[in-house]
Design an enzyme around this catalytic site. Structure first.
Site, PDB file in Angstrom:
ATOM      1  CD  GLU A  43      29.510  18.769  -7.779  1.00 50.13           C
ATOM      2  OE1 GLU A  43      29.331  18.477  -6.572  1.00 50.13           O
ATOM      3  OE2 GLU A  43      30.554  19.290  -8.210  1.00 50.13           O
ATOM      4  CE  LYS A 133      35.091  18.286  -4.018  1.00 57.42           C
ATOM      5  NZ  LYS A 133      33.640  18.089  -3.821  1.00 57.42           N
TER       6      LYS A 133
END
Length: 212
Positions: A43, A133
Site C-alpha cells: 500500500e 483495518k
C-alpha cells in the site's frame, strides 16, 4: 454497487507493506524488496502529487511482477478517482467513510476502512466490508482483537499502526488476520523476521507461526 471482498487482496497474506511519502525511487526500491521477501500486498498512502507519482510507478512494477499495489490514506471520493486512474488494486482509509467506501467499490476496487470501536465495525459491516483495518493497533492493544473476535467472528482485522517485526506475531496470535508494517521494511535487522512472517514461519519467539 459491485461488492468486492478485501480477501481477494489479503487472504493468506499475513504481512502487508505500507510505504509512506518515500518518493518514486525509494518506493520502487522497497516495493521490489517487499515482493522479493514474499510480502506481495503493498500500500502507498497518497497525500501529495509526488505520492501519486510513486503509486503509479509502483503499480507498473507490481503489474510486471503479477501483484497489485493499493492506495492508502484515501479520504475523499476524488481520492478514489485518483487511485483508480493510477491503476491501484485497492483502497485503504484511516477511518470509515461510507461515501469513500461506496465510490471505491463502484470503481471495482476492494476497500479497507479504518475502525477502532464496535460501532464502527458494525457500520462497516452494513456496507458489506468484512475486512477492516484496526487503527491504531498499537494503541488499541492486542487484547482489542481478542475482545472483538467474540461479537464479530465474521470480520478479518488488519492490524495497522505501530507494527513491526518484533510485535507482529503477537498481534497475529491475538486474532489479527494481517499486520501492516511501514518503516520496518527499511530496517535490515527486521527484514529476515518479516520475510519469515510473510511466508508463515513465525518469529524466533513463535517458531510455529501465528495466524487466524
Amino acid at each position: 454497487m459491485t461488492m468486492i471482498n478485501f480477501g481477494s487482496v489479503l487472504a493468506g497474506r499475513p504481512v502487508m507493506a505500507i510505504l509512506r511519502g518515500l518518493g518514486v525511487e525509494a518506493s520502487l526500491h522497497l516495493t521490489a524488496r517487499a515482493f522479493d521477501l514474499g510480502i506481495t500486498a503493498v500500500e502507498l498512502p497518497v497525500q501529495t502529487a509526488d505520492d501519486l507519482d510513486a503509486l503509479t510507478a509502483c503499480v507498473e512494477l507490481g503489474r510486471a511482477r503479477g501483484y497489485g499495489v493499493g492506495a492508502g490514506t484515501v479520504l475523499t471520493t476524488e481520492g478514489v478517482a485518483d487511485a483508480a486512474a493510477a491503476g491501484a488494486a485497492f483502497t485503504v482509509s484511516p477511518g470509515l467513510d461510507a461515501d469513500v467506501a461506496r465510490a471505491s467499490l463502484e470503481a471495482g476496487l476492494p476497500h479497507l476502512p479504518g475502525v477502532a470501536t464496535a460501532s464502527e465495525i458494525t457500520a462497516a459491516l452494513r456496507l458489506g466490508l468484512t475486512w477492516q483495518k484496526a487503527f491504531p493497533a498499537s494503541v488499541l492493544g492486542r487484547h482489542w482483537f481478542t475482545a472483538m473476535a467474540g461479537p464479530f467472528p465474521q470480520v478479518d482485522f488488519v492490524a495497522t499502526g505501530g507494527m513491526d517485526a518484533h510485535n507482529a506475531a503477537d498481534y497475529l496470535a491475538a486474532g489479527a488476520r494481517t499486520v501492516a508494517v511501514g518503516s520496518a521494511l527499511a530496517d535490515p535487522a527486521q527484514l529476515e523476521l518479516l520475510a519469515r512472517l510473510a511466508n508463515g514461519a513465525g518469529s524466533d519467539d513463535d517458531p510455529t507461526g501465528a495466524g487466524k
